[in-house]
Scaffold this motif. Structure first.
Motif, short mmCIF file in Angstrom:
data_model
loop_
_atom_site.label_atom_id
_atom_site.label_comp_id
_atom_site.label_asym_id
_atom_site.label_seq_id
_atom_site.Cartn_x
_atom_site.Cartn_y
_atom_site.Cartn_z
N GLU A 1 17.17 32.09 -38.56
CA GLU A 1 16.00 32.63 -37.79
C GLU A 1 14.92 32.82 -38.51
OE1 GLU A 1 17.21 36.30 -36.06
OE2 GLU A 1 18.63 35.42 -34.83
N VAL A 2 15.20 33.04 -39.95
CA VAL A 2 13.87 32.86 -41.00
C VAL A 2 13.62 31.48 -41.07
CG1 VAL A 2 13.05 33.18 -43.24
CG2 VAL A 2 14.29 35.01 -42.12
N TYR A 3 14.14 30.46 -41.32
CA TYR A 3 13.97 29.23 -41.54
C TYR A 3 13.30 28.61 -40.10
CZ TYR A 3 14.09 24.04 -41.78
OH TYR A 3 13.90 22.83 -41.32
N ASN A 4 13.87 29.12 -38.98
CA ASN A 4 13.20 28.50 -37.71
C ASN A 4 11.58 29.01 -37.28
OD1 ASN A 4 15.45 26.95 -37.00
ND2 ASN A 4 16.21 28.72 -35.97
N VAL A 5 11.45 30.12 -37.75
CA VAL A 5 10.06 30.94 -37.71
C VAL A 5 9.12 29.89 -38.86
CG1 VAL A 5 8.73 32.83 -38.47
CG2 VAL A 5 10.58 33.08 -37.09
N VAL A 6 9.60 29.74 -39.92
CA VAL A 6 8.84 28.89 -40.76
C VAL A 6 8.42 27.70 -40.34
CG1 VAL A 6 8.70 27.67 -43.31
CG2 VAL A 6 9.76 30.35 -42.93
N LYS A 7 9.53 26.83 -39.64
CA LYS A 7 9.33 25.53 -39.02
C LYS A 7 8.46 25.67 -37.96
CE LYS A 7 12.11 22.04 -36.90
NZ LYS A 7 13.67 21.49 -36.55
N GLU A 8 8.41 26.71 -37.10
CA GLU A 8 7.76 26.83 -36.01
C GLU A 8 6.24 26.65 -36.40
OE1 GLU A 8 8.31 30.19 -33.39
OE2 GLU A 8 10.56 29.16 -33.04
N GLU A 9 5.94 27.51 -37.37
CA GLU A 9 4.52 27.70 -37.88
C GLU A 9 4.15 26.58 -38.75
OE1 GLU A 9 2.54 29.96 -37.18
OE2 GLU A 9 4.21 30.98 -35.95
N MET A 10 4.87 25.73 -39.33
CA MET A 10 4.69 24.60 -40.41
C MET A 10 4.26 23.48 -39.17
SD MET A 10 4.47 24.97 -43.33
CE MET A 10 4.15 23.09 -44.01
N MET A 11 4.73 23.45 -38.08
CA MET A 11 4.56 22.35 -36.94
C MET A 11 3.14 22.66 -36.12
SD MET A 11 6.90 20.38 -37.21
CE MET A 11 6.87 20.97 -39.17
N LYS A 12 2.47 24.01 -36.49
CA LYS A 12 1.27 24.13 -35.71
C LYS A 12 0.25 23.74 -36.86
CE LYS A 12 2.82 28.28 -33.61
NZ LYS A 12 2.64 29.54 -33.81
N THR A 13 -0.86 22.65 -36.67
CA THR A 13 -1.49 22.22 -37.27
C THR A 13 -2.72 23.12 -37.72
OG1 THR A 13 -1.30 20.03 -36.56
CG2 THR A 13 -3.09 20.24 -37.78
#
Length: 122
Positions: free
Chosen positions: A61-73
């Motif tokens: 779940e932590v990884y998924n949060v990081v991934k979501e935020e990294m995909m926002k330019t």
């Protein structure tokens, strides 16, 4: 320190992302490789005793949060890093302290450089 107060550091290291952060239009079109490192302090007494994922800080779940935020330019690494740390504290109240480091690999600096990074602690 009581057994009920057993803190530990959980690290998610070298998470690689391809994203479109940067001030220059070319960076937002072509993209670049980014590496994220996270260190989280949390109380592990319950999951260490129970051996149950529902009692633990879930790394997926932590990884998924990081991934979501990294995909926002974003234009700035400072902005991306702050968004990540804000989300971590909102989504995971068990976090006591956090360190987030976002690195842009091979940044367009007019010379050879492995990375430029922003490290934020809270």
């Amino acid at each position: 320190m009581s057994y009920l107060d057993q803190t530990a550091i959980i690290e998610l290291e070298k998470m690689d992302f391809y994203a479109y952060h940067g001030c220059y239009k070319e960076e937002q079109v072509v993209g670049n490789k980014f590496v994220v490192n996270i260190s989280l302090e949390t109380n592990i007494a319950t999951p260490a005793a129970s051996d149950k994922i529902q009692d633990a800080l879930n790394y997926v779940e932590v990884y998924n949060v990081v991934k979501e935020e990294m995909m926002k330019t974003s234009h700035l690494l400072e902005h991306v890093t702050r968004r990540i740390i804000d989300r971590l504290f909102i989504d995971f109240p068990a976090i006591i302290h956090a360190t987030v480091k976002v690195s842009k690999m091979n940044p367009p600096m007019g010379g050879q450089m492995k990375a430029v990074s922003v490290l934020l602690k809270r």
